[in-house]
Design a protein around this motif. Structure first.
Motif, PDB file in Angstrom:
ATOM      1  N   LYS A 140       0.459   3.239  18.913  1.00  0.00           N
ATOM      2  CA  LYS A 140      -0.667   3.213  19.596  1.00  0.00           C
ATOM      3  C   LYS A 140      -1.434   4.695  19.139  1.00  0.00           C
ATOM      4  CE  LYS A 140       0.254  -0.274  22.925  1.00  0.00           C
ATOM      5  NZ  LYS A 140       0.218  -0.671  24.431  1.00  0.00           N
ATOM      6  N   GLU A 141      -0.690   5.558  19.028  1.00  0.00           N
ATOM      7  CA  GLU A 141      -1.251   6.979  19.110  1.00  0.00           C
ATOM      8  C   GLU A 141      -0.439   7.851  17.640  1.00  0.00           C
ATOM      9  OE1 GLU A 141      -0.805   9.177  22.570  1.00  0.00           O
ATOM     10  OE2 GLU A 141      -1.855   7.752  23.679  1.00  0.00           O
ATOM     11  N   PRO A 142      -0.812   7.396  16.622  1.00  0.00           N
ATOM     12  CA  PRO A 142      -0.070   8.016  15.534  1.00  0.00           C
ATOM     13  C   PRO A 142      -0.629   9.470  15.288  1.00  0.00           C
ATOM     14  CG  PRO A 142      -1.646   6.438  14.818  1.00  0.00           C
ATOM     15  CD  PRO A 142      -1.484   6.463  16.245  1.00  0.00           C
TER      16      PRO A 142
ATOM     17  N   GLY B 190     -10.009  18.638  -6.692  1.00  0.00           N
ATOM     18  CA  GLY B 190      -8.996  18.813  -7.701  1.00  0.00           C
ATOM     19  C   GLY B 190      -7.806  19.468  -7.365  1.00  0.00           C
ATOM     20  N   HIS B 191      -7.437  19.663  -6.206  1.00  0.00           N
ATOM     21  CA  HIS B 191      -5.984  20.326  -5.801  1.00  0.00           C
ATOM     22  C   HIS B 191      -5.089  19.030  -5.126  1.00  0.00           C
ATOM     23  CE1 HIS B 191      -7.368  24.243  -7.092  1.00  0.00           C
ATOM     24  NE2 HIS B 191      -8.378  24.033  -6.373  1.00  0.00           N
ATOM     25  N   PRO B 192      -4.023  18.956  -5.455  1.00  0.00           N
ATOM     26  CA  PRO B 192      -2.923  18.062  -4.651  1.00  0.00           C
ATOM     27  C   PRO B 192      -2.783  18.490  -3.561  1.00  0.00           C
ATOM     28  CG  PRO B 192      -1.840  19.347  -6.486  1.00  0.00           C
ATOM     29  CD  PRO B 192      -3.446  19.580  -6.649  1.00  0.00           C
ATOM     30  N   GLN B 193      -2.653  17.459  -2.557  1.00  0.00           N
ATOM     31  CA  GLN B 193      -2.488  17.880  -1.093  1.00  0.00           C
ATOM     32  C   GLN B 193      -1.340  16.742  -0.540  1.00  0.00           C
ATOM     33  OE1 GLN B 193      -5.920  18.013   1.324  1.00  0.00           O
ATOM     34  NE2 GLN B 193      -6.484  19.929   0.915  1.00  0.00           N
ATOM     35  N   LEU B 194      -0.689  17.233   0.351  1.00  0.00           N
ATOM     36  CA  LEU B 194       0.360  16.522   0.773  1.00  0.00           C
ATOM     37  C   LEU B 194       0.045  16.269   2.503  1.00  0.00           C
ATOM     38  CD1 LEU B 194       2.992  14.677   0.579  1.00  0.00           C
ATOM     39  CD2 LEU B 194       4.246  16.809   0.816  1.00  0.00           C
ATOM     40  N   SER B 195       0.249  15.135   3.212  1.00  0.00           N
ATOM     41  CA  SER B 195       0.048  15.024   4.309  1.00  0.00           C
ATOM     42  C   SER B 195       1.194  14.010   5.002  1.00  0.00           C
ATOM     43  CB  SER B 195      -1.476  14.420   4.860  1.00  0.00           C
ATOM     44  OG  SER B 195      -2.316  15.101   4.314  1.00  0.00           O
ATOM     45  N   VAL B 196       1.408  14.415   6.214  1.00  0.00           N
ATOM     46  CA  VAL B 196       2.507  13.364   6.836  1.00  0.00           C
ATOM     47  C   VAL B 196       1.904  12.663   8.261  1.00  0.00           C
ATOM     48  CG1 VAL B 196       4.331  14.529   6.192  1.00  0.00           C
ATOM     49  CG2 VAL B 196       3.607  14.934   8.354  1.00  0.00           C
ATOM     50  N   GLY B 197       2.380  11.336   8.447  1.00  0.00           N
ATOM     51  CA  GLY B 197       1.878  11.052   9.739  1.00  0.00           C
ATOM     52  C   GLY B 197       3.121  10.485  10.345  1.00  0.00           C
ATOM     53  N   ASP B 198       3.203  10.844  11.832  1.00  0.00           N
ATOM     54  CA  ASP B 198       3.960  10.365  12.619  1.00  0.00           C
ATOM     55  C   ASP B 198       3.788   8.968  13.299  1.00  0.00           C
ATOM     56  OD1 ASP B 198       6.104   9.803  14.805  1.00  0.00           O
ATOM     57  OD2 ASP B 198       5.574  11.898  15.809  1.00  0.00           O
ATOM     58  N   ILE B 199       4.400   7.975  12.957  1.00  0.00           N
ATOM     59  CA  ILE B 199       3.803   6.469  13.446  1.00  0.00           C
ATOM     60  C   ILE B 199       5.178   5.957  14.360  1.00  0.00           C
ATOM     61  CG2 ILE B 199       2.466   6.181  11.407  1.00  0.00           C
ATOM     62  CD1 ILE B 199       4.740   4.544  10.096  1.00  0.00           C
ATOM     63  N   SER B 200       5.787   6.815  14.939  1.00  0.00           N
ATOM     64  CA  SER B 200       6.743   6.426  15.924  1.00  0.00           C
ATOM     65  C   SER B 200       6.222   5.591  17.179  1.00  0.00           C
ATOM     66  CB  SER B 200       7.661   7.523  16.228  1.00  0.00           C
ATOM     67  OG  SER B 200       6.813   8.526  16.755  1.00  0.00           O
ATOM     68  N   ASN B 201       5.090   6.174  17.337  1.00  0.00           N
ATOM     69  CA  ASN B 201       4.059   5.512  18.423  1.00  0.00           C
ATOM     70  C   ASN B 201       2.930   4.848  17.867  1.00  0.00           C
ATOM     71  OD1 ASN B 201       2.457   4.870  20.559  1.00  0.00           O
ATOM     72  ND2 ASN B 201       2.712   6.773  21.668  1.00  0.00           N
TER      73      ASN B 201
ATOM     74  N   THR C  50      -7.785  -4.386  12.495  1.00  0.00           N
ATOM     75  CA  THR C  50      -7.473  -3.020  11.905  1.00  0.00           C
ATOM     76  C   THR C  50      -8.362  -2.069  12.609  1.00  0.00           C
ATOM     77  OG1 THR C  50      -8.894  -3.365   9.956  1.00  0.00           O
ATOM     78  CG2 THR C  50      -6.507  -3.964   9.821  1.00  0.00           C
ATOM     79  N   GLU C  51      -7.985  -0.821  12.731  1.00  0.00           N
ATOM     80  CA  GLU C  51      -8.942   0.245  13.004  1.00  0.00           C
ATOM     81  C   GLU C  51      -8.402   1.547  12.391  1.00  0.00           C
ATOM     82  OE1 GLU C  51      -8.238   2.008  16.961  1.00  0.00           O
ATOM     83  OE2 GLU C  51      -6.369   0.963  17.232  1.00  0.00           O
ATOM     84  N   GLU C  52      -9.457   2.365  12.150  1.00  0.00           N
ATOM     85  CA  GLU C  52      -9.413   3.544  11.124  1.00  0.00           C
ATOM     86  C   GLU C  52      -8.632   4.754  11.898  1.00  0.00           C
ATOM     87  OE1 GLU C  52     -12.118   7.274   9.163  1.00  0.00           O
ATOM     88  OE2 GLU C  52     -12.951   5.207   9.439  1.00  0.00           O
TER      89      GLU C  52
END
Length: 538
Positions: A168-170, A155-166, A126-128
């Motif tokens: 090796k390079e998300p 203290g504030h909610p946040q939303l992030s998205v990750g494109d993991i279609s690749n 695994t890698e970060e």
């Protein structure tokens, strides 16, 4: 010219005999071919003709070598093999991957598909790839191309998205939500689902006992909507219908309604007195309603005038669950009540709706969560008050710095860990304990846990009592119990961990540790006795 009558009769008889033999041969060969197609083979061991079965084999990745009942097969996956009826065991092997094993029972003349074997790499590194704040929730899109992350920062909610279609390079990005979206300050976002197109996210913003439902477009976060405030109706559950992101089915004041966010319209109540519902695809709903102390399970297909009730249960306990899915172009409605689970095939067919029972079996009573697997092949059930993975995530979120830490912190909660006695031997405090002391501590713990309730609060009291009865320090007692129940280098708080593992799993793992230690003591004693005898002989 003179013809011999006897010669003519012989020719006719020979002709009839030949045709007769040919006819019998054709019939026999046809019967043999039919029996062969039906799987009948001659069993040399029993000396009988027996009907066999067909086994279809496939693995991901493919080209795995296979053994069937210990014998190497002459082909690699994918492939098929006729086998005798009864119990069998198949093992798939591929270099660089862990072995996959399946024990199964197959009936005469049947076809069994073992086409779902997914081989796990022998060594997982695994890698970060992304450093997160305080992780609240995570949800993958149906196409597995996107990940949604809900975190809390300052203290504030946040939303992030990750494109993991690749892989090796998300690519990751934080969505800049409009300030007017969150009508309530603070709280946190939980992610309910993605739409089927992987573009829109349905989320809940919860502050105290108040919840707003949000629709968020990952490609245009500025257009996010607060559904609850826009429609001005209370919503307790919602699901996307289709891929537009604007059409949903919602549960409001016990009524299922269809809403169109773009047009701002709300339908009439489609089903009333609903306690719980699920949407399959974009138009088929399974629901449970409660009316006058009676629970009803049924379905509603978009466009129908009325819902269809399939089963009625008197009383409001135990809770009824209804879910729907499809498998190989057939729809299946599963209904759970108490310990009984009933699966109805093609419930939407008008003919004999109530009688189309595909399967019926018993499960452990007290089902709290019930659903089909994503491919519709399996019925899944569990007894926890919420999906197990969410409980695990809540347990480890304070210790979770990166996603790479997740397997180390949680693997023992999903699979049976291997005993690693080096964790005890390399522990500065535990390595000082003798085998007899380890056995004594574990025996006391086993007895105390057998008589304890398995809530975090009750377990903390039990652990405190164990400190008094064993006379051990917390660093010794808690470390030993933690290691033998997780076999992990570290884990969350012990009382919370044990509560999530459950009483039976905790007791089983302590029992295994005692058996391993007893075996070690017996081996040491045997070696000492042998040495003493040798000294005496000398």
């Amino acid at each position: 010219m003179h013809h011999n009558p006897r010669s003519k009769r012989r020719q006719v008889a020979l002709r009839f005999f030949t045709y007769g033999v040919m006819t019998v041969a054709v019939v026999v060969i046809s019967i043999i071919c039919i029996l062969f197609v039906l799987g009948y083979r001659f069993d040399q061991s029993s000396g009988r003709v027996e009907q066999r079965a067909l086994l279809q084999l496939r693995s991901f990745p493919s080209n795995a070598a296979m053994t069937l009942d210990g014998s190497q097969l002459g082909f690699r996956t994918p492939g098929k093999r006729t086998v005798s009826a009864g119990k069998h065991s198949v093992v798939m092997k591929l270099d660089g991957y862990r072995d996959w094993r399946k024990d199964f029972m197959i009936q005469p003349g049947s076809l069994l598909w073992l086409n779902y074997a997914r081989l796990i790499p022998a060594s997982i590194t695994t890698e970060e790839v992304r450093s997160l704040g305080r992780l609240v929730d995570i949800k993958a899109s149906p196409d597995r191309r996107w990940l949604g992350f809900s975190t809390v920062a300052s203290g504030h909610p946040q939303l992030s998205v990750g494109d993991i279609s690749n892989e090796k390079e998300p690519k990751f990005s934080t969505l800049p939500l409009p300030k007017t979206l969150l009508k309530m300050k603070g709280g946190q976002l939980t992610l309910d689902e993605w739409d089927f197109g992987g573009r829109f996210i349905l989320a809940r913003h919860t502050v105290g006992n108040k919840t707003d439902f949000l629709q968020i477009d990952r490609t245009d976060p500025a257009s996010a909507r607060n559904i609850t405030k826009q429609l001005k109706i209370p919503i307790t559950d919602a699901h996307f219908a289709g891929t537009s992101g604007t059409t949903l089915f919602v549960l409001s004041d016990g009524d299922i309604r269809k809403i169109d966010l773009a047009a701002g319209t709300i339908s009439r109540p489609l089903v009333s007195d609903v306690k719980d519902f699920m949407l399959y695809k974009s138009d088929l709903i399974a629901y449970v309603s409660v009316e006058n102390g009676t629970q009803m399970a049924g379905f509603y297909k978009d466009g129908d005038k009325e819902p269809t009730v399939m089963r009625i249960f008197k009383g409001t306990s135990p809770q009824v669950h209804a879910v729907i899915s499809s498998y190989f172009n057939d729809d299946y409605l599963a209904i759970a009540h108490g310990k009984s689970v009933e699966i109805i095939k093609d419930p939407t067919h008008t003919a004999d709706r109530a009688g189309r029972v595909f399967a019926k079996f018993n499960f452990a009573p007290g089902i709290k969560w019930f659903n089909f697997s994503s491919n519709g092949r399996f019925v899944l059930a569990q007894k926890s008050d919420e999906p197990y993975k969410k409980q695990v995530l809540a347990l480890v979120q304070d210790r979770l710095k990166t996603l790479a830490d997740l397997p180390t912190l949680t693997t023992f909660l999903f699979t049976e860990p291997s005993v690693d006695w080096s964790l005890i031997e390399n522990n500065k405090q535990l390595k000082k304990l003798s085998s007899e002391e380890i056995q004594s501590i574990l025996s006391h713990a086993q007895q105390s846990f057998e008589n304890s309730e398995f809530t975090p609060e009750a377990l903390q009291q039990t652990l405190n009592h164990l400190l008094e009865t064993t006379g051990q320090k917390p660093g010794v007692l808690f470390s030993l119990i933690r290691i033998v129940t997780t076999w992990a280098p570290f884990s969350p708080a012990l009382n919370d961990t044990l509560a999530l593992l459950g009483k039976q799993t905790t007791l089983d793992r302590i029992k295994i540790a005692l058996a391993v230690e007893n075996k070690s003591v017996d081996s040491t004693t045997a070696r000492n006795e042998t040495s003493n005898r040798q000294d005496t002989t000398s």
